[in-house]
Design a protein around this motif. Structure first.
Motif, short mmCIF file in Angstrom:
data_model
loop_
_atom_site.label_atom_id
_atom_site.label_comp_id
_atom_site.label_asym_id
_atom_site.label_seq_id
_atom_site.Cartn_x
_atom_site.Cartn_y
_atom_site.Cartn_z
N PRO A 59 0.82 -1.43 0.10
CA PRO A 59 0.02 -0.07 0.04
C PRO A 59 1.06 1.11 0.05
N SER A 60 2.10 1.30 0.28
CA SER A 60 3.01 2.38 0.37
C SER A 60 4.45 2.12 0.03
N LYS A 61 5.48 2.95 0.10
CA LYS A 61 6.71 2.78 -0.20
C LYS A 61 7.30 2.25 0.99
N ASP A 62 6.74 2.73 2.22
CA ASP A 62 7.26 2.16 3.51
C ASP A 62 7.19 0.64 3.64
N ALA A 63 5.90 0.30 2.80
CA ALA A 63 5.45 -1.42 3.06
C ALA A 63 6.73 -2.10 2.59
N PHE A 64 7.18 -1.50 1.41
CA PHE A 64 8.55 -2.23 0.88
C PHE A 64 9.76 -2.39 1.86
N ILE A 65 10.20 -1.20 2.36
CA ILE A 65 11.22 -1.30 3.57
C ILE A 65 10.54 -2.25 4.62
N ILE A 66 9.62 -2.36 5.31
CA ILE A 66 9.01 -3.03 6.36
C ILE A 66 9.48 -4.36 5.86
N ALA A 67 8.81 -4.83 4.65
CA ALA A 67 9.23 -6.25 4.08
C ALA A 67 10.63 -6.71 3.97
N LEU A 68 11.38 -5.72 3.76
CA LEU A 68 12.85 -5.99 3.57
C LEU A 68 13.44 -6.21 4.89
N VAL A 69 13.06 -5.46 5.94
CA VAL A 69 13.53 -5.62 7.17
C VAL A 69 12.95 -7.03 8.01
N GLU A 70 12.00 -7.46 7.59
CA GLU A 70 11.30 -8.50 8.00
C GLU A 70 11.80 -9.73 7.30
N GLU A 71 12.36 -9.60 6.12
CA GLU A 71 12.83 -10.71 5.41
C GLU A 71 14.38 -11.03 5.86
N GLU A 72 14.92 -9.99 6.22
CA GLU A 72 16.36 -9.94 6.56
C GLU A 72 16.32 -10.73 8.05
N GLN A 73 15.33 -10.37 8.81
CA GLN A 73 15.21 -10.93 10.23
C GLN A 73 14.94 -12.42 10.22
#
Length: 207
Positions: A59-73
């Motif tokens: 839904p937003s650009k922020d959602a991409f960053i959040i997805a990347l952080v969660e994937e790294e985790q």
């Protein structure tokens, strides 16, 4: 007998594939132009999708960053659990540090991780997810440090909470150095780095 995949599973796979395609497109755009100079339309075009289709997944650009952080985790946690029974927990910590610095989870690189750190410092929503991920990751580090104390690899006088913070600060600093200094090779200096950490943490009775 019908061995075909159930329709729901196929839809879920298509959804996962589309999500992965969009994440990879976003990473290329962020790495090329930076987070704030990249627009949703550009990401959709890079992925070969319409902006409307993109919004169904992010839904937003922020959602991409959040997805990347969660994937790294998820990627890092899987490494922490893989060798849980080994008798060298400090060695496992050092292996994880090396992996985080040298090989951020695909499709990220060190430059993009710096971009994420910078965005977390400015954006409250991204910072919240980043900090929550940091807490989970450091909890696993604390468990490994506790095991390292039990194996007499780490001085029991050290506080594992503080140690976990310092180790994660080291990771962030080394990623930044790798991203900004073309002459720096962590792989080249890795053996001495490991030696320094082991020497710094080992019990006083063995120093």
């Amino acid at each position: 007998m019908n061995n075909s995949e159930p329709p729901k599973s196929k839809r879920m796979k298509q959804k996962d594939d589309s999500r992965r395609l969009l994440i990879e497109a976003a990473v290329r755009c962020f790495s090329r132009n930076g987070f704030h100079k990249t627009g949703i339309v550009e990401i959709a075009k890079e992925a070969g999708m319409s902006a409307g289709n993109l919004y169904r997944h992010f839904p937003s650009k922020d959602a991409f960053i959040i997805a990347l952080v969660e994937e790294e985790q998820r990627h890092a946690l899987s490494k922490m659990e893989f060798k849980e029974t080994e008798k060298d927990p400090l060695g496992q910590i050092l292996t994880i540090i090396t992996s985080c610095v040298s090989n951020p989870v695909y499709p990220m690189d060190q430059r993009l991780w710096i971009e994420i750190l910078a965005e977390a410092s400015r954006n409250k929503g991204v910072r919240h997810v980043f900090n929550q991920s940091d807490i989970i990751m450091r909890e696993s580090f604390k468990n490994l440090l506790t095991s390292a104390i039990h194996e007499k690899q780490v001085d029991p006088d050290y506080d594992v909470e503080t140690l976990s913070l310092w180790l994660y600060a080291l990771i962030d600093g080394l990623i930044a150095r790798t991203a900004t200094d073309e002459q720096f090779s962590f792989d080249h200096h890795m053996s001495q780095f490991n030696q320094l950490i082991r020497q710094a943490l080992k019990p006083k009775e063995f120093q």
